[in-house]
Write a protein that holds these residues in place. Structure first.
Motif, PDB file in Angstrom:
ATOM      1  N   LEU A   1      90.624  59.218  -0.924  1.00  0.00           N
ATOM      2  CA  LEU A   1      90.447  58.961   0.462  1.00  0.00           C
ATOM      3  C   LEU A   1      90.724  57.419   0.502  1.00  0.00           C
ATOM      4  CD1 LEU A   1      87.216  60.808   1.210  1.00  0.00           C
ATOM      5  CD2 LEU A   1      89.619  61.567   1.776  1.00  0.00           C
ATOM      6  N   ALA A   2      90.393  56.796  -0.184  1.00  0.00           N
ATOM      7  CA  ALA A   2      90.665  55.126  -0.184  1.00  0.00           C
ATOM      8  C   ALA A   2      92.191  54.981   0.014  1.00  0.00           C
ATOM      9  CB  ALA A   2      90.052  54.652  -1.022  1.00  0.00           C
ATOM     10  N   LEU A   3      92.910  55.710  -0.827  1.00  0.00           N
ATOM     11  CA  LEU A   3      94.471  55.472  -0.890  1.00  0.00           C
ATOM     12  C   LEU A   3      95.036  56.098   0.421  1.00  0.00           C
ATOM     13  CD1 LEU A   3      94.975  56.321  -4.553  1.00  0.00           C
ATOM     14  CD2 LEU A   3      94.881  54.314  -3.725  1.00  0.00           C
ATOM     15  N   ALA A   4      94.505  57.301   0.767  1.00  0.00           N
ATOM     16  CA  ALA A   4      95.026  57.826   2.105  1.00  0.00           C
ATOM     17  C   ALA A   4      94.822  56.909   3.225  1.00  0.00           C
ATOM     18  CB  ALA A   4      94.479  59.140   2.364  1.00  0.00           C
ATOM     19  N   GLY A   5      93.696  56.417   3.201  1.00  0.00           N
ATOM     20  CA  GLY A   5      93.060  55.294   4.350  1.00  0.00           C
ATOM     21  C   GLY A   5      94.056  54.064   4.651  1.00  0.00           C
ATOM     22  N   ALA A   6      94.325  53.532   3.361  1.00  0.00           N
ATOM     23  CA  ALA A   6      95.136  52.401   3.212  1.00  0.00           C
ATOM     24  C   ALA A   6      96.705  52.577   3.662  1.00  0.00           C
ATOM     25  CB  ALA A   6      95.354  51.958   1.509  1.00  0.00           C
ATOM     26  N   GLU A   7      97.265  53.844   3.075  1.00  0.00           N
ATOM     27  CA  GLU A   7      98.341  53.960   3.836  1.00  0.00           C
ATOM     28  C   GLU A   7      98.484  54.203   5.241  1.00  0.00           C
ATOM     29  OE1 GLU A   7     102.218  57.250   2.681  1.00  0.00           O
ATOM     30  OE2 GLU A   7     100.110  57.601   1.939  1.00  0.00           O
ATOM     31  N   ALA A   8      97.455  54.965   5.761  1.00  0.00           N
ATOM     32  CA  ALA A   8      97.391  55.094   7.178  1.00  0.00           C
ATOM     33  C   ALA A   8      97.271  53.967   7.988  1.00  0.00           C
ATOM     34  CB  ALA A   8      96.302  56.177   7.569  1.00  0.00           C
ATOM     35  N   LEU A   9      96.387  52.932   7.346  1.00  0.00           N
ATOM     36  CA  LEU A   9      96.213  51.837   8.266  1.00  0.00           C
ATOM     37  C   LEU A   9      97.625  50.884   8.245  1.00  0.00           C
ATOM     38  CD1 LEU A   9      93.004  49.431   7.411  1.00  0.00           C
ATOM     39  CD2 LEU A   9      95.521  48.425   7.736  1.00  0.00           C
ATOM     40  N   VAL A  10      97.946  50.952   7.187  1.00  0.00           N
ATOM     41  CA  VAL A  10      99.337  50.037   7.256  1.00  0.00           C
ATOM     42  C   VAL A  10     100.373  50.715   8.094  1.00  0.00           C
ATOM     43  CG1 VAL A  10     101.043  48.770   5.742  1.00  0.00           C
ATOM     44  CG2 VAL A  10      98.702  48.782   4.918  1.00  0.00           C
ATOM     45  N   ALA A  11     100.695  51.850   8.040  1.00  0.00           N
ATOM     46  CA  ALA A  11     101.659  52.555   8.799  1.00  0.00           C
ATOM     47  C   ALA A  11     101.492  52.433  10.232  1.00  0.00           C
ATOM     48  CB  ALA A  11     101.453  53.858   8.550  1.00  0.00           C
ATOM     49  N   ASN A  12     100.228  52.302  10.833  1.00  0.00           N
ATOM     50  CA  ASN A  12      99.886  51.886  12.231  1.00  0.00           C
ATOM     51  C   ASN A  12     100.218  50.585  12.543  1.00  0.00           C
ATOM     52  OD1 ASN A  12      98.976  54.470  13.759  1.00  0.00           O
ATOM     53  ND2 ASN A  12      97.660  54.695  11.792  1.00  0.00           N
ATOM     54  N   LEU A  13      99.808  49.498  11.327  1.00  0.00           N
ATOM     55  CA  LEU A  13     100.264  48.082  11.726  1.00  0.00           C
ATOM     56  C   LEU A  13     101.773  48.115  11.893  1.00  0.00           C
ATOM     57  CD1 LEU A  13      97.652  46.188   9.577  1.00  0.00           C
ATOM     58  CD2 LEU A  13      97.595  46.600  12.196  1.00  0.00           C
ATOM     59  N   ARG A  14     102.330  48.683  11.038  1.00  0.00           N
ATOM     60  CA  ARG A  14     103.886  48.476  11.166  1.00  0.00           C
ATOM     61  C   ARG A  14     104.605  49.135  12.289  1.00  0.00           C
ATOM     62  NH1 ARG A  14     104.679  51.741   7.121  1.00  0.00           N
ATOM     63  NH2 ARG A  14     105.474  53.444   8.396  1.00  0.00           N
ATOM     64  N   ARG A  15     103.838  50.234  12.747  1.00  0.00           N
ATOM     65  CA  ARG A  15     104.464  50.783  13.937  1.00  0.00           C
ATOM     66  C   ARG A  15     103.842  50.106  15.145  1.00  0.00           C
ATOM     67  NH1 ARG A  15     102.842  56.058  11.553  1.00  0.00           N
ATOM     68  NH2 ARG A  15     101.025  55.742  12.785  1.00  0.00           N
TER      69      ARG A  15
END
Length: 343
Positions: free
Chosen positions: A273-287
């Motif tokens: 869950l921590a790894l999935a959350g990290a990916e989702a967080l950065v994806a939204n900042l990038r977008r």
């Protein structure tokens, strides 16, 4: 010290380091604040589920350890097991996981500063850490179960139910199974994770405040495999495990990992869950869509939160708890489906 960054990550555990790796690969100027010296250890079941293994592989990382074939529930003579259908998990020491992530972050050019962040101030364009000169457009709170940043922002929720605690110790004995074994007791579960040719990890999850040795005595068959002289490490503890956050975003501060909220370690999905959350967080900042992070976090964790919540509630009910293991044994297909839905 005076520095201005795109992203300041408070906490250098797996969630913070994974966020740093995704951020570096997205071209964000990133810095991590972590006062503890690596590798950082923690009371942890140390079983990486297949989803976590896939997330690490997507980052180009491989953690040394033993393959995990699946999950086995044990209660006396009764057993039921479910094999992982989409690749193995990995039994890996927490320190090895942290070391792999930490080295990858440094190799990506992300500084890890030995700083303890206590006081943050945010405005319309960024977040400042008082007393350090550090400023970033966004701050990520990845500072764990008892997040100081979460508390300082007033995002702390009120956990419900009886508190549960975790205890962990290693034993220098040969693993007897390629499965993570979950031994069910009256008020505790004992997780057995194979970690090396002559090393197993024993993690206790319990509502009872008692020393590790006293907890282990409640599992006589398991204790018989673990002579006291084979204990290879001291006992580490964590808890209370259930922590809630009222939101995953507060202005320019975003929460990830255990800091974003934690139900229980019962299903072993914390790292995934921590790894999935990290990916989702950065994806939204990038977008440029940080407001979507809360929704994406809820979507990514919904299945885990629902199933774990139901299981923990049943575990804490005296009339239901004795039926969890027998029900799993009577309905092995349902048990296998639940294991693989989470894994």
């Amino acid at each position: 010290m005076s520095a201005h960054h795109d992203l300041l990550i408070v906490g250098g555990g797996p969630a913070g380091l994974a966020t740093a790796l995704h951020a570096a690969r997205a071209g964000l100027d990133t810095v991590v604040a972590e006062p503890r010296r690596p590798p950082v250890d923690k009371a942890c079941g140390e079983g990486l589920m297949p989803g976590a293994v896939r997330s690490l592989a997507a980052l180009g990382l491989e953690v040394p350890g033993l393959p995990l074939a699946g999950i086995r529930y044990v209660q006396g003579a009764r057993q039921v097991e479910a094999a992982f259908r989409h690749g193995p998990g990995v039994g890996a020491r927490r320190t090895d996981l942290h070391g792999v992530l930490h080295r990858a972050v440094l190799a990506a050019g992300v500084p890890v500063l030995p700083l303890r962040v206590e006081d943050v101030r945010q405005d319309g364009t960024g977040v400042t850490v008082r007393g350090t000169g550090l400023r970033a457009r966004w701050l990520v709170a990845a500072d764990g179960l008892h997040s100081r940043v979460r508390r300082s922002l007033g995002l702390e929720g009120r956990p419900r139910g009886a508190p549960r605690y975790g205890l962990r110790r290693h034993y220098a004995v040969a693993p007897w199974s390629p499965y993570v074994e979950v031994h069910w007791g009256a008020d505790a579960e004992a997780y057995v994770t194979p970690l090396g040719p002559r090393l197993v990890g024993i993690a206790m999850l319990t509502t009872r405040r008692a020393p590790f040795a006293a907890q282990l005595e409640k599992f006589p068959e398991l204790a018989g495999r673990l002579p006291p002289q084979a204990a290879a490490t001291s006992v580490r503890g964590a808890g209370p495990l259930r922590q809630t956050a009222r939101a995953r975003a507060h202005g320019r501060v975003l929460l990830v990992g255990d800091a974003a909220g934690y139900v229980d370690a019962l299903t072993g999905e914390g790292i995934a869950l921590a790894l999935a959350g990290a990916e989702a967080l950065v994806a939204n900042l990038r977008r440029g869509t940080p407001s979507r992070y809360e929704r994406d976090w809820r979507h990514a964790t919904r299945r885990h939160r629902l199933l774990t919540e139901l299981l923990v509630r049943a575990r804490l009910q005296p009339t239901l708890a004795p039926h969890i293991m027998p029900t799993a044994a009577r309905l092995p297909r349902l048990f296998a489906a639940a294991v693989n839905a989470l894994a």
